[in-house]
Design an enzyme around this catalytic site. Structure first.
Site, PDB file in Angstrom:
ATOM      1  N   ASP A 140       0.823  -1.205   0.000  1.00 32.93           N
ATOM      2  CA  ASP A 140       0.000   0.000   0.000  1.00 32.93           C
ATOM      3  C   ASP A 140       0.864   1.265   0.000  1.00 32.93           C
ATOM      4  OD1 ASP A 140      -2.391   1.389  -0.001  1.00 32.93           O
ATOM      5  OD2 ASP A 140      -2.633   1.345   2.170  1.00 32.93           O
TER       6      ASP A 140
ATOM      7  N   CYS B 163     -20.455 -13.208  -4.412  1.00 33.01           N
ATOM      8  CA  CYS B 163     -21.353 -12.288  -3.701  1.00 33.01           C
ATOM      9  C   CYS B 163     -22.826 -12.630  -3.948  1.00 33.01           C
ATOM     10  CB  CYS B 163     -21.085 -10.844  -4.131  1.00 33.01           C
ATOM     11  SG  CYS B 163     -19.647 -10.095  -3.339  1.00 33.01           S
TER      12      CYS B 163
ATOM     13  N   CYS C   3     -26.508 -10.960  -2.586  1.00 34.46           N
ATOM     14  CA  CYS C   3     -26.349 -10.280  -1.292  1.00 34.46           C
ATOM     15  C   CYS C   3     -26.009  -8.805  -1.473  1.00 34.46           C
ATOM     16  CB  CYS C   3     -25.254 -10.967  -0.480  1.00 34.46           C
ATOM     17  SG  CYS C   3     -24.958 -10.210   1.134  1.00 34.46           S
TER      18      CYS C   3
ATOM     19  N   CYS D 102     -23.817  -5.233   2.507  1.00 27.07           N
ATOM     20  CA  CYS D 102     -22.835  -4.160   2.676  1.00 27.07           C
ATOM     21  C   CYS D 102     -23.397  -2.817   2.219  1.00 27.07           C
ATOM     22  CB  CYS D 102     -21.545  -4.494   1.949  1.00 27.07           C
ATOM     23  SG  CYS D 102     -21.717  -4.832   0.186  1.00 27.07           S
TER      24      CYS D 102
ATOM     25  N   CYS E 183     -23.844   0.497   5.015  1.00 32.71           N
ATOM     26  CA  CYS E 183     -22.954   1.663   4.960  1.00 32.71           C
ATOM     27  C   CYS E 183     -23.628   2.875   5.608  1.00 32.71           C
ATOM     28  CB  CYS E 183     -22.599   1.982   3.512  1.00 32.71           C
ATOM     29  SG  CYS E 183     -21.443   3.364   3.361  1.00 32.71           S
TER      30      CYS E 183
ATOM     31  N   CYS F   4     -13.881   2.798   9.244  1.00 33.54           N
ATOM     32  CA  CYS F   4     -15.226   2.242   9.428  1.00 33.54           C
ATOM     33  C   CYS F   4     -15.217   0.818   8.889  1.00 33.54           C
ATOM     34  CB  CYS F   4     -16.243   3.086   8.669  1.00 33.54           C
ATOM     35  SG  CYS F   4     -17.925   2.404   8.698  1.00 33.54           S
TER      36      CYS F   4
ATOM     37  N   CYS G 246     -19.276  -2.376   6.606  1.00 35.45           N
ATOM     38  CA  CYS G 246     -19.540  -3.244   5.453  1.00 35.45           C
ATOM     39  C   CYS G 246     -18.921  -4.624   5.639  1.00 35.45           C
ATOM     40  CB  CYS G 246     -19.061  -2.599   4.163  1.00 35.45           C
ATOM     41  SG  CYS G 246     -17.287  -2.244   4.111  1.00 35.45           S
TER      42      CYS G 246
ATOM     43  N   CYS H 274     -20.845  -8.640   6.437  1.00 32.18           N
ATOM     44  CA  CYS H 274     -20.610  -9.561   5.326  1.00 32.18           C
ATOM     45  C   CYS H 274     -20.673 -11.016   5.811  1.00 32.18           C
ATOM     46  CB  CYS H 274     -19.246  -9.292   4.697  1.00 32.18           C
ATOM     47  SG  CYS H 274     -18.867 -10.404   3.316  1.00 32.18           S
TER      48      CYS H 274
END
Length: 376
Positions: free
Chosen positions: A158, A212, A215, A218, A222, A265, A268, A272
């Site tokens: 990163d 996914c 679904c 998430c 939020c 945060c 989400c 899951c």
């Protein structure tokens, strides 16, 4: 791309890697994954550098302005999606996963239920992941060089224009979910990613499939509606962006929606269903530090700048800066429901002590918080 301190001559590199046949490269790839696990990574995968489909998605995201003030997302042009342009000679990327969720952290449900507690994203509770993963990736690269001789590589955590989730998806580590995080069938999403760009033509792994389905938990979870559609996140509304990346004033319309989240945060991820398979990390570096998994907003708001610098030493929280830290906590204190609070007076007193803070940014958010309580 050569490792610092080793010969950079093309002839040396040619002599040390030319003898790597397909069979030897396959064996090397297998060993790399074993060595990675010995170094504390839970999974490794290998991919080529073709990110064309992801490049188009990135350009579309940038064109909508969803990156907000993160100018660096477009500063490097297409080098972010073209590894060989960022690091010439790159033909493969080794993608690595390291789990970070600690069983020692106070449960999220308890923190969210207590209006006076501070919520810090789970990834930031321990030591700065950049340092942890980068050191392990360097050791992995050195172990590879013991086997192959000098080879070209660069390790990233990163820390450069890298499409890490796209690369991890192609390397088979997981798929990019509707919340834009990487998801694994076996490990959910509570983990960090790191990469080694290399010129070794290693065999590649099979890309992960998307699971996914229908679904949309998430999206519904939020707090600020930042997930504007499946696989589409408007960072300008995201609490992680607002509390970490944004250096100025937080839009007033979004402040009441932030609750007690002062750094990042995880909502989400918390909802899951794939995270029921997440494994708790046994990495000591990711254990919560300085009680940041269970501290009160008032206590944290009282930190002096010297205390902030000392208690966030070696932590990703340093990224927000002291003024940003106070700004975030002021908003959270403004969101405390004094009717439910155990110590309502301490909330007001803490805010009043910061009314004349030297930072205009802090003063503005403190005034907003006090105004919220005056109006109720």
């Amino acid at each position: 791309m050569n490792k610092p301190g080793t010969p950079s001559s093309s002839q040396v590199h040619k002599d040390s890697t030319e003898s790597l046949t397909d069979g030897k490269l396959l064996e090397l790839a297998t060993r790399i994954k074993i060595w990675g696990k010995e170094l504390g990574f839970q999974q490794l995968g290998i991919t080529d550098t073709d990110l064309y489909s992801h490049e188009k998605l990135l350009q579309k995201w940038l064109s909508k302005g969803f990156h907000g003030s993160m100018e660096y997302m477009q500063r490097h042009g297409r080098r972010r999606s073209r590894p060989a342009e960022l690091v010439p000679g790159t033909v493969r990327v080794i993608s690595a996963r390291m789990d970070y969720m600690s069983a020692a952290a106070k449960p999220a449900s308890e923190l969210m239920a207590d209006p006076e507690s501070a919520w810090v994203s789970r990834y930031a509770l321990g030591r700065d992941y950049h340092k942890v993963l980068r050191k392990r990736l360097q050791k992995l690269a050195e172990r590879i060089s013991e086997e192959t001789g000098s080879f070209g590589y660069r390790a990233f955590v990163d820390s450069a224009p890298v499409l890490e989730k796209a690369l991890a998806e192609k390397a088979g580590l997981g798929w990019i979910g509707k919340h834009s995080n990487l998801l694994s069938l076996r490990a959910g999403s509570w983990y960090f990613l790191g990469e080694i760009y290399t010129d070794l033509p290693l065999p590649v792994d099979t890309p992960a499939e998307n699971h996914c389905g229908d679904c949309v938990r998430c999206l519904a979870a939020c707090p600020t509606g930042a997930i504007v559609g499946p696989y589409q996140v408007d960072a300008r509304k995201c609490i992680s962006y607002l509390t970490i990346e944004l250096k100025g004033s937080i839009p007033e319309a979004l402040r009441p929606l932030m609750g007690n989240r002062i750094f990042g945060c995880d909502d989400c991820q918390l909802v899951c269903p794939w995270n029921r398979f997440a494994k708790m990390s046994e990495e000591p570096d990711f254990l919560p530090r300085n009680g940041l998994d269970a501290e009160s907003l008032v206590q944290l708001f009282g930190w002096s700048e010297a205390e902030f610098m000392e208690r966030t030493r070696g932590s990703a929280i340093r990224r927000t800066g002291y003024a940003g830290w106070l700004r975030n906590i002021a908003v959270a204190l403004g969101n405390v429901d004094l009717r439910r609070a155990a110590h309502p007076k301490s909330v007001i007193e803490a805010l009043k002590k910061r009314r004349k803070h030297s930072s205009e940014l802090v003063r503005e958010h403190v005034a907003w918080a006090l105004g919220r309580h005056d109006s109720t």
